[in-house]
Structure formats: structure tokens, C-alpha cells
Motif scaffolding. Structure first.
Motif, short mmCIF file in Angstrom:
data_model
loop_
_atom_site.label_atom_id
_atom_site.label_comp_id
_atom_site.label_asym_id
_atom_site.label_seq_id
_atom_site.Cartn_x
_atom_site.Cartn_y
_atom_site.Cartn_z
N GLY A 59 0.82 -1.21 0.00
CA GLY A 59 0.00 0.00 0.00
C GLY A 59 0.86 1.26 0.00
O GLY A 59 0.61 2.20 -0.76
N ASP A 60 1.88 1.29 0.86
CA ASP A 60 2.78 2.44 0.89
C ASP A 60 3.55 2.57 -0.42
O ASP A 60 3.80 3.68 -0.90
CB ASP A 60 3.76 2.32 2.06
N ALA A 61 3.95 1.43 -1.00
CA ALA A 61 4.67 1.46 -2.27
C ALA A 61 3.80 2.04 -3.38
O ALA A 61 4.25 2.85 -4.20
CB ALA A 61 5.16 0.06 -2.64
N LEU A 62 2.53 1.65 -3.39
CA LEU A 62 1.61 2.17 -4.40
C LEU A 62 1.44 3.68 -4.25
O LEU A 62 1.40 4.42 -5.24
CB LEU A 62 0.26 1.47 -4.29
N LEU A 63 1.38 4.16 -3.01
CA LEU A 63 1.25 5.59 -2.76
C LEU A 63 2.45 6.35 -3.32
O LEU A 63 2.29 7.40 -3.97
CB LEU A 63 1.12 5.84 -1.25
N VAL A 64 3.65 5.83 -3.10
CA VAL A 64 4.86 6.48 -3.61
C VAL A 64 4.86 6.48 -5.14
O VAL A 64 5.19 7.49 -5.79
CB VAL A 64 6.12 5.79 -3.08
N GLY A 113 7.02 7.06 9.36
CA GLY A 113 5.60 7.04 9.69
C GLY A 113 5.20 8.23 10.54
O GLY A 113 6.05 8.96 11.07
N LEU A 114 3.91 8.44 10.66
CA LEU A 114 3.41 9.57 11.46
C LEU A 114 3.80 9.45 12.92
O LEU A 114 3.91 10.45 13.63
CB LEU A 114 1.89 9.64 11.33
N ASP A 115 4.01 8.21 13.40
CA ASP A 115 4.32 7.99 14.81
C ASP A 115 5.83 7.92 15.07
O ASP A 115 6.27 7.41 16.10
CB ASP A 115 3.67 6.68 15.28
N GLU A 116 6.64 8.41 14.14
CA GLU A 116 8.09 8.39 14.27
C GLU A 116 8.64 9.81 14.18
O GLU A 116 9.34 10.16 13.22
CB GLU A 116 8.72 7.52 13.18
N PRO A 117 8.37 10.65 15.15
CA PRO A 117 8.75 12.07 15.05
C PRO A 117 10.27 12.29 15.00
O PRO A 117 10.73 13.28 14.45
CB PRO A 117 8.14 12.69 16.30
N ARG A 118 11.06 11.42 15.60
CA ARG A 118 12.51 11.62 15.64
C ARG A 118 13.27 10.83 14.57
O ARG A 118 14.46 11.07 14.35
CB ARG A 118 13.07 11.23 17.01
N ALA A 119 12.59 9.93 13.90
CA ALA A 119 13.28 9.06 12.94
C ALA A 119 13.90 9.87 11.80
O ALA A 119 15.01 9.58 11.35
CB ALA A 119 12.32 8.01 12.38
N GLY A 120 13.18 10.89 11.34
CA GLY A 120 13.70 11.68 10.23
C GLY A 120 14.96 12.43 10.61
O GLY A 120 15.96 12.43 9.86
N VAL A 121 14.97 13.08 11.77
CA VAL A 121 16.14 13.82 12.22
C VAL A 121 17.32 12.89 12.43
O VAL A 121 18.46 13.20 12.06
CB VAL A 121 15.82 14.60 13.50
N GLU A 122 17.07 11.74 13.03
CA GLU A 122 18.15 10.78 13.24
C GLU A 122 18.71 10.26 11.92
O GLU A 122 19.91 9.99 11.79
CB GLU A 122 17.64 9.61 14.09
N SER A 123 17.83 10.15 10.92
CA SER A 123 18.28 9.70 9.60
C SER A 123 19.24 10.70 8.97
O SER A 123 20.25 10.32 8.36
CB SER A 123 17.07 9.48 8.68
N LEU A 124 18.93 11.97 9.11
CA LEU A 124 19.82 12.99 8.58
C LEU A 124 21.18 12.95 9.27
O LEU A 124 22.22 13.19 8.66
CB LEU A 124 19.19 14.38 8.74
N ALA A 125 21.16 12.64 10.56
CA ALA A 125 22.40 12.62 11.33
C ALA A 125 23.35 11.51 10.88
O ALA A 125 24.57 11.63 11.05
CB ALA A 125 22.09 12.46 12.82
N LYS A 127 5.25 9.60 5.60
CA LYS A 127 4.18 8.95 4.84
C LYS A 127 2.82 9.54 5.20
O LYS A 127 2.52 9.78 6.37
CB LYS A 127 4.17 7.44 5.12
N GLY A 128 2.01 9.75 4.18
CA GLY A 128 0.67 10.29 4.40
C GLY A 128 0.63 11.81 4.42
O GLY A 128 -0.46 12.40 4.48
N LYS A 129 1.79 12.47 4.40
CA LYS A 129 1.83 13.93 4.44
C LYS A 129 2.67 14.49 3.28
O LYS A 129 3.25 15.56 3.38
CB LYS A 129 2.42 14.42 5.77
N VAL A 130 2.68 13.75 2.18
CA VAL A 130 3.49 14.14 1.03
C VAL A 130 2.60 14.41 -0.16
O VAL A 130 1.72 13.61 -0.50
CB VAL A 130 4.50 13.03 0.67
#
Length: 403
Positions: free
Chosen positions: A26-31, A96-108, A117-120
Motif C-alpha cells: 500500500g505504501d509502495a503504491l502511494l509512492v 511514519g506519522l508515529d516516528e517524530p525523531r526518525a527523520g532527524v536521526e536519519s539525517l544525522a 508517509k501520508g503527508k506528502v
């Protein structure tokens, strides 16, 4: 617009090769739908696992990886590091929406961007891919620039060690030298040379070539050059000096297969003599007003070939009143001479030297090297070092002999 594709080395129309690593259909189809609604010219490959992604990246380079952090065989920001090991592509993390810190940690840990996901929207997806690829290319360019600076600094340090300033106290003898690495921007190899004049007026010189290329050969060359200068100034000469250099060579080399060829040169302006000791090295060239010829001299084996059993006989020659000696490493003569594949060799080198009409020794070496490199046309890539000693003795004395 030039294409962003990394690793291709060519200019093409803008085209983004995107790898989607997402196990949820489902997520793949959305992308896929989001990318379809952008203006990006792209190709899309979908993988379900990190293992599939590794195989896809091995098959060919991509520009951007859209990476989910929760895969059947990998999870968390460590997933980014495993993907980075296989590609120079930009990485955009899908959180995911429930991963508020995952994005920042990924950049690090090295990702170029992240999307929730869901906000793009398509516009955001388009900008994210374009900017992520551009940022990655800028990072790679900066890394290459820094590597170039470090390499230049290392080359400068090694060159100072391999090619020091000569220690000459008498204007009757002058020294000119040149060094060129085998490849553009390459690290120096193991070619080295040095010239010193001792209190008795004799001029001592060495030119040598450590087998192999790269930092190990260069470091050994620097070590031998410094040892030669110290031992020579300390009074060690000829056969005994070569034995000491061989001991140092064996102690300092990183592999038992490394060997060193070298020529010891002793020029005595007062006596009008030139003494040579050749350790696996070819004969130098004598330049006189009558022309240039190769010196005939006795040979010994290279240092490190048969430790402890080397014998290096001396050859002593009478100096012409005015003249020069040109000693060089293999890179000067082993290049190609023409389009037939023939090597330049000593005969070809002699022909070039006598065709160069210039009184300045440094200019003569520059023109000589330029001519040989032009003939070679970068088909042979050995390092080369050249040493030229010029003298004025006012006449020649004594016979030539070997011992």
C-alpha cells in the motif's frame, strides 16, 4: 539540463533513476502514484527487502533511494548505513506519522532528506528528490576536493623527502633535477635522488627507484634517500655504503618482494674523475660538446634481491673539461616512441637529447621530459626522475678504469 545520474561520467538529458525500498504494498503504491503525478522524468525500481536493494544497487548505479526504515531484514537508522555502503545515491527516508525523531536521526547518519508517509504531495516529492540528488552530488564533490587537497599535501611532503635541495658549496658543479609521477594526480612512487658535496670538494649523488608504486614505495624511497645523505656526510663510501643501504632497505620494506635499483655517483672536480657504482641501475649518459653517449660501466645487483651477497664494482672515468652527466630512472626510457608500440629506449633518448639546443640545464631537462611524454602519449605510466650534473674542470685527467 544535464542529468544527475552518478557514476556514468557522461552528459545526458535529465533523468532520475529511483530505487524504492518498501515492503508494504500500500505504501509502495502511494509512492508510485506520487512520482507519477510529478514532472520528474524518472525510472522506478521497487525492492521489498534490504537484500533485494543490495542486489539492485550491485546491478547498476541509481540517483535516489526512497528507503523505508522497517524492512523484514533491516530496521532503524542502521538500514541507511547498510545501503550507503553500496551506493553514492541520495537517500530519502520514508517515516511514519508515529516516528517524530526518525527523520532527524536519519539525517544525522547521512540521509539527504526524509518524508513522512501520508503527508506528502507531488510537489513536495518532486522537490525532495531533486534537492536530495543535488545535495548528494555537492557532498561527493566536496569530498573529492578534500581528497585532492590531502593528496596534494601528501605529494608535497613526499616530494620534499624524495627530491631535496642539493648541498653544493662549489659553483664548479651544478645540479638540476625533475620528477614526474606516472599518472596525473597520482601519488609519488619510489623514485628518489640527492646530491651533496663533502669538505674534500667531491660531489656525491644518488638516484634510485624502489620497485612498485604508492605510499609504501615512496616512504621507503624517502628513508633510503635520507640514510644515504647521512651516511655519505658521515664518511661512508662505495661498496660499504651500498651494503648499509641494503640493510636499511631490508629493515624498512613492508614486503620481501620490494627491491631498489640505484646509482652512486662521485664526481671529483679536482682530480677530474667520475666514479660510478651501479646496483641494478642502467648507465647514465655523458653529455659533451661532441655529443651524448651512454657511459660504459660495471654492474651489480639491485638492493634487496640477494641480501648480503651483493658485489658492486666501481667504474672510474676521466671527466671532460666541460660536460654533464644525466642519470635517470626507467620511466624516462620505457615509454613508447611512436605509434608502432616500440619503446623509446636509450638510443631514442640519445637522439632526443642531441636535438635539444639549449644551454640552460633545467630548460634542457624540461624539454627532454616534454618530448618523451609527448611521444609516449600517456600509454606508459611509470614514474620518472632525472638528475643532471654539470661541471667545468678546465680539462680532463687520468684514464678510465673499473675495479
Amino acid at each position: 539540463m544535464t542529468g544527475p545520474s552518478s557514476g556514468r561520467g557522461e552528459q545526458v538529458a535529465e533523468q532520475y533513476d529511483v530505487l524504492l525500498v518498501e515492503d508494504d504494498d500500500g505504501d509502495a503504491l502511494l509512492v508510485e502514484e506520487l512520482l507519477h503525478d510529478t514532472d520528474l522524468p524518472y525510472t522506478l525500481t521497487r525492492c521489498h527487502t534490504a537484500a533485494e536493494a543490495h542486489r539492485a544497487l550491485d546491478a547498476g548505479p541509481v540517483d535516489c533511494v526512497l528507503l523505508d526504515l522497517h524492512l523484514p531484514d533491516a530496521s532503524g537508522v542502521e538500514t541507511i548505513q547498510t545501503i550507503q555502503a553500496d551506493t553514492h545515491a541520495a537517500i530519502i527516508v520514508l517515516t511514519g506519522l508515529d516516528e517524530p525523531r526518525a527523520g532527524v536521526e536519519s539525517l544525522a547518519v547521512g540521509a539527504q532528506d526524509y518524508l513522512v508517509k501520508g503527508k506528502v504531495e507531488p510537489d513536495l516529492m518532486q522537490r525532495a528528490v531533486r534537492y536530495a540528488v543535488q545535495r548528494k552530488q555537492a557532498e561527493l564533490a566536496n569530498a573529492a576536493l578534500q581528497m585532492g587537497r590531502l593528496r596534494a599535501e601528501e605529494n608535497a611532503r613526499l616530494e620534499r623527502g624524495l627530491l631535496p635541495e642539493p648541498l653544493l658549496s662549489s659553483p664548479a658543479v651544478t645540479a638540476s633535477s625533475r620528477y614526474y609521477p606516472g599518472r596525473a594526480q597520482a601519488l609519488l612512487g619510489g623514485d628518489f635522488l640527492d646530491v651533496v658535496q663533502t669538505d674534500d670538494g667531491q660531489v656525491h649523488a644518488i638516484i634510485g627507484d624502489v620497485s612498485g608504486h604508492g605510499p609504501d614505495a615512496a616512504a621507503l624511497g624517502v628513508c633510503l634517500r635520507i640514510a644515504w645523505r647521512a651516511l655519505t656526510l658521515g664518511g661512508h663510501r662505495a661498496h660499504h655504503l651500498l651494503h648499509l643501504l641494503e640493510q636499511i632497505h631490508i629493515a624498512e620494506r613492508v614486503g620481501s618482494d620490494l627491491f631498489t635499483t640505484c646509482s652512486l655517483i662521485t664526481l671529483d672536480p679536482r682530480a677530474g674523475t667520475l666514479t660510478l657504482h651501479l646496483a641494478g641501475h642502467h648507465e647514465p649518459l655523458m653529455v659533451t660538446p661532441d655529443g651524448t653517449r651512454q657511459v660504459t660501466a660495471a654492474h651489480g645487483i639491485a638492493l634487496g634481491i640477494a641480501p648480503g651477497v651483493g658485489d658492486w664494482p666501481a667504474t672510474t672515468l676521466a671527466l671532460p673539461g666541460d660536460g654533464a652527466l644525466i642519470a635517470y630512472t626507467d620511466g624516462l626510457i620505457e615509454g613508447f616512441a611512436d605509434g608502432t608500440g616500440a619503446r623509446l629506449g636509450v638510443d631514442g633518448l640519445l637522439g632526443i637529447i642531441d636535438s635539444l639546443a639549449t644551454a640552460d640545464p633545467g630548460t634542457h631537462l624540461d624539454r627532454l621530459i616534454a618530448r618523451t611524454r609527448a611521444l609516449n602519449a600517456d600509454r606508459h605510466t611509470d614514474d620518472l626522475a632525472v638528475l643532471r650534473l654539470d661541471w667545468k674542470t678546465g680539462g680532463s685527467r687520468g684514464p678510465a678504469h673499473s675495479s
